[in-house]
Design an enzyme around this catalytic site. Sequence first.
Site, PDB file in Angstrom:
ATOM      1  N   CYS A  87      28.024  19.416 -36.774  1.00 42.06           N
ATOM      2  CA  CYS A  87      27.773  19.351 -38.058  1.00 42.06           C
ATOM      3  C   CYS A  87      27.377  20.054 -39.201  1.00 42.06           C
ATOM      4  O   CYS A  87      28.518  20.878 -39.133  1.00 42.06           O
ATOM      5  CB  CYS A  87      27.715  17.452 -38.770  1.00 42.06           C
ATOM      6  SG  CYS A  87      28.129  17.209 -39.498  1.00 42.06           S
ATOM      7  N   HIS A 195      28.153  14.121 -33.932  1.00 44.13           N
ATOM      8  CA  HIS A 195      26.873  13.516 -33.879  1.00 44.13           C
ATOM      9  C   HIS A 195      26.230  12.987 -32.052  1.00 44.13           C
ATOM     10  O   HIS A 195      26.697  12.114 -32.627  1.00 44.13           O
ATOM     11  CB  HIS A 195      26.686  13.470 -34.564  1.00 44.13           C
ATOM     12  CG  HIS A 195      26.681  13.224 -35.953  1.00 44.13           C
ATOM     13  ND1 HIS A 195      25.484  14.582 -37.112  1.00 44.13           N
ATOM     14  CD2 HIS A 195      27.603  13.470 -37.530  1.00 44.13           C
ATOM     15  CE1 HIS A 195      25.554  14.959 -38.167  1.00 44.13           C
ATOM     16  NE2 HIS A 195      27.391  14.445 -38.544  1.00 44.13           N
ATOM     17  N   GLU A 197      24.194  12.828 -31.266  1.00 48.87           N
ATOM     18  CA  GLU A 197      22.071  12.530 -31.421  1.00 48.87           C
ATOM     19  C   GLU A 197      22.804  10.756 -31.967  1.00 48.87           C
ATOM     20  O   GLU A 197      21.383  10.510 -32.441  1.00 48.87           O
ATOM     21  CB  GLU A 197      21.063  13.467 -32.390  1.00 48.87           C
ATOM     22  CG  GLU A 197      21.308  13.010 -33.859  1.00 48.87           C
ATOM     23  CD  GLU A 197      22.951  13.666 -34.336  1.00 48.87           C
ATOM     24  OE1 GLU A 197      24.156  14.553 -33.580  1.00 48.87           O
ATOM     25  OE2 GLU A 197      22.968  13.702 -35.497  1.00 48.87           O
TER      26      GLU A 197
END
Lengths: 227, 86
Positions: A87, A195, A197
């Site tokens: 990002c 993302h 994560e």
Amino acid sequence: MAALVGVVTFPGSNCELDAVEAIEALGGRAELLWHGAATVGQVDAVILPGGFAHGDYLRPGAIARFSPIMDAVREHAASGGPVVGICNGFQVLTEAGLLPGALQKNRGLKFLCTTTRLRVETTDSSLTADATVGDELEIPINHFEGNYTCDPDTLAELQAEDRIVVRYLDNPNGSVDDIAGVCNAGRNVVGLMPHPERACHALLGSTDGTVLLRSLLTSALSRAARL
Amino acid sequence: MLFSVLVETRLRPGIADPQGATIERSLPALGFDGIRGVRVGKAIRFELEAPDETSAREHADEVCQRFLINPVIEAADITLQVVEPA
């Protein structure tokens, strides 16, 4: 020994702890690196996390690219070390010239916070080494400037060299050629807007990000073995 | 010499300008007709010390290319004015 991943914290980063948590849950070791540091220390891989480094003032990534640690990140990348920008981290990597192209405002002028479906397009990158081409992953996005653009020559080069790492199945932001993530010519530097994560635990709605971060750990370990 | 510098940044042709497009779409609703081609950019002003106008322009241009714009998606016009002559 588990791979050690350095997660850079810029003033305004806000996904660095998510990245640390996800890496540790996958059996890796993670440490935060301050943007003002002159070195990345002994890390095997570097993550530039999401957020709003330096408030995104001027342009996302425009000021962060001049942070002292970016010279060390550049050296790490030049020596083949895995670097992943997620990002805002992707925006920093394009501003720093470590990845081609730029991220412009989303088509439609909306900040997008939603889950996207991605297709893995190559396994020859530090973020997809353990994936399979054609894998479909559900991973969230959370951005305003995620509309990937580059000149036609650069796009042709990315396509010809198989450097488009992941594509959106339902392009949410207008990115050229549905690009969600690309890598450099050395294939060790990867940037993506989604993302991974945030998709590493069933409680978060998806575990599809684990294959990507596990690939990063694999790439980090193989680098450690080479040194 | 002291120069006043105005850097006007704009998106390159072909780069999507959703802000400009949204403004343009809003105009008729407010009764403003006959306007098209709306593009949104930025204006950045600063003062610059330099021995002469040529070096001032070179310096401003370098700042612009390396930092103030992203040449992949933006271009800029630089205007210089003398504030304090030599």
